[in-house]
Design a protein around this motif. Structure first.
Motif, short mmCIF file in Angstrom:
data_model
loop_
_atom_site.label_atom_id
_atom_site.label_comp_id
_atom_site.label_asym_id
_atom_site.label_seq_id
_atom_site.Cartn_x
_atom_site.Cartn_y
_atom_site.Cartn_z
N PHE A 7 0.83 -1.20 0.00
CA PHE A 7 0.00 0.00 0.00
C PHE A 7 0.87 1.26 0.00
CE2 PHE A 7 -3.05 2.92 2.36
CZ PHE A 7 -3.72 3.30 1.20
N ILE A 8 1.96 1.25 0.75
CA ILE A 8 2.88 2.39 0.75
C ILE A 8 3.41 2.62 -0.66
CG2 ILE A 8 5.13 3.21 1.58
CD1 ILE A 8 4.49 1.64 4.22
N ALA A 9 3.80 1.54 -1.33
CA ALA A 9 4.31 1.64 -2.71
C ALA A 9 3.21 2.17 -3.64
CB ALA A 9 4.81 0.29 -3.19
N GLU A 10 1.97 1.71 -3.44
CA GLU A 10 0.86 2.19 -4.26
C GLU A 10 0.65 3.70 -4.08
OE1 GLU A 10 -3.93 1.36 -4.89
OE2 GLU A 10 -2.81 0.11 -3.49
N LEU A 11 0.74 4.17 -2.83
CA LEU A 11 0.59 5.60 -2.56
C LEU A 11 1.69 6.42 -3.23
CD1 LEU A 11 -0.41 5.48 1.22
CD2 LEU A 11 -1.87 6.23 -0.68
N ILE A 12 2.91 5.92 -3.17
CA ILE A 12 4.03 6.65 -3.78
C ILE A 12 3.91 6.66 -5.30
CG2 ILE A 12 6.54 6.61 -4.12
CD1 ILE A 12 6.70 5.58 -1.16
N ARG A 13 3.52 5.53 -5.89
CA ARG A 13 3.31 5.49 -7.34
C ARG A 13 2.21 6.48 -7.74
NH1 ARG A 13 4.01 0.04 -6.73
NH2 ARG A 13 1.78 -0.33 -6.59
N ALA A 14 1.12 6.48 -6.97
CA ALA A 14 0.01 7.38 -7.28
C ALA A 14 0.45 8.84 -7.14
CB ALA A 14 -1.17 7.10 -6.36
N ALA A 15 1.26 9.14 -6.14
CA ALA A 15 1.75 10.51 -5.95
C ALA A 15 2.58 10.95 -7.16
CB ALA A 15 2.58 10.60 -4.68
N ASN A 16 3.34 10.03 -7.72
CA ASN A 16 4.15 10.35 -8.89
C ASN A 16 3.31 10.55 -10.16
OD1 ASN A 16 6.62 10.38 -7.56
ND2 ASN A 16 6.85 8.17 -7.77
N GLU A 17 2.06 10.09 -10.11
CA GLU A 17 1.16 10.25 -11.25
C GLU A 17 -0.07 11.07 -10.85
OE1 GLU A 17 0.26 6.21 -12.27
OE2 GLU A 17 2.21 5.87 -13.19
N ALA A 18 0.08 11.97 -9.92
CA ALA A 18 -1.04 12.72 -9.35
C ALA A 18 -1.86 13.44 -10.41
CB ALA A 18 -0.54 13.71 -8.31
N ASP A 19 -1.22 13.90 -11.46
CA ASP A 19 -1.95 14.64 -12.49
C ASP A 19 -2.82 13.73 -13.36
OD1 ASP A 19 0.46 13.51 -13.43
OD2 ASP A 19 0.55 14.91 -15.11
N ARG A 20 -2.63 12.42 -13.26
CA ARG A 20 -3.41 11.48 -14.07
C ARG A 20 -4.51 10.75 -13.28
NH1 ARG A 20 1.46 8.28 -16.36
NH2 ARG A 20 2.86 9.96 -15.84
N LEU A 21 -4.59 11.01 -11.98
CA LEU A 21 -5.58 10.32 -11.15
C LEU A 21 -6.95 10.99 -11.27
CD1 LEU A 21 -3.50 9.89 -7.86
CD2 LEU A 21 -3.94 8.16 -9.61
N THR A 22 -7.98 10.17 -11.21
CA THR A 22 -9.34 10.72 -11.19
C THR A 22 -9.68 11.11 -9.75
OG1 THR A 22 -10.42 8.61 -10.73
CG2 THR A 22 -10.02 9.17 -13.07
N PRO A 23 -10.64 12.00 -9.56
CA PRO A 23 -11.06 12.33 -8.19
C PRO A 23 -11.50 11.09 -7.40
CG PRO A 23 -11.93 13.95 -9.71
CD PRO A 23 -11.30 12.86 -10.55
N PHE A 24 -12.14 10.13 -8.07
CA PHE A 24 -12.55 8.89 -7.40
C PHE A 24 -11.33 8.14 -6.87
CE2 PHE A 24 -13.29 4.31 -7.48
CZ PHE A 24 -14.35 4.21 -6.60
N GLU A 25 -10.28 8.02 -7.68
CA GLU A 25 -9.06 7.31 -7.27
C GLU A 25 -8.39 8.03 -6.09
OE1 GLU A 25 -7.36 5.31 -11.35
OE2 GLU A 25 -7.34 7.51 -11.20
N VAL A 26 -8.35 9.35 -6.16
CA VAL A 26 -7.74 10.14 -5.07
C VAL A 26 -8.53 9.91 -3.78
CG1 VAL A 26 -7.26 12.48 -4.24
CG2 VAL A 26 -6.82 11.88 -6.64
N LYS A 27 -9.83 10.02 -3.87
CA LYS A 27 -10.68 9.84 -2.69
C LYS A 27 -10.52 8.44 -2.11
CE LYS A 27 -14.50 11.93 -2.73
NZ LYS A 27 -15.82 12.53 -2.78
N ARG A 28 -10.48 7.44 -2.97
CA ARG A 28 -10.33 6.05 -2.52
C ARG A 28 -9.00 5.85 -1.80
NH1 ARG A 28 -7.67 1.82 -4.37
NH2 ARG A 28 -7.09 2.86 -6.28
N LEU A 29 -7.92 6.36 -2.37
CA LEU A 29 -6.59 6.21 -1.75
C LEU A 29 -6.51 6.95 -0.42
CD1 LEU A 29 -4.34 6.56 -4.91
CD2 LEU A 29 -4.49 4.55 -3.43
N LEU A 30 -7.05 8.15 -0.38
CA LEU A 30 -6.99 8.92 0.86
C LEU A 30 -7.85 8.30 1.95
CD1 LEU A 30 -6.96 12.56 -0.55
CD2 LEU A 30 -5.03 11.27 0.38
N ASN A 31 -9.03 7.82 1.60
CA ASN A 31 -9.89 7.17 2.59
C ASN A 31 -9.28 5.86 3.09
OD1 ASN A 31 -11.91 9.15 2.77
ND2 ASN A 31 -13.00 8.31 1.02
#
Length: 97
Positions: A7-31
């Motif tokens: 999960f830590i790795a998933e968060l870091i990968r997502a942070a590196n692609e923050a401009d490509r994430l949908t609001p749903f993906e952001v909300k899901r990861l943060l929750n």
């Protein structure tokens, strides 16, 4: 690797692609981060803070505003979540069984 490490790795990968994430993906990861941090705090005995500067509160606010967050704030919140989870994992790994 453990689920927490994954999960830590998933968060870091997502942070590196923050401009490509949908609001749903952001909300899901943060929750998921909020739930993980709360659970790990309970396991470690590290209390949360109900003050304004608790990272969980910041993450919940960011999740609620996911559709309006700029990419740099998404990145920062995801990295904050990964950092807290990594720190709690280190504490848990060092605790005697």
């Amino acid at each position: 690797m453990s689920l927490t490490t994954d999960f830590i790795a998933e968060l870091i990968r997502a942070a590196n692609e923050a401009d490509r994430l949908t609001p749903f993906e952001v909300k899901r990861l943060l929750n998921r981060s909020v739930a993980t941090i709360r659970e790990m705090r309970e396991q470690t005995g590290v209390p949360g803070s109900y003050r304004v500067k608790d990272v969980v509160i910041d993450l919940q606010v960011a999740a609620a505003r996911a559709d309006a967050l700029p990419a740099n704030e998404i990145r920062d919140n995801l990295l904050d979540a990964a950092d807290i989870i990594r720190t709690l994992k280190i504490i848990l790994d060092g605790k005697p069984s």
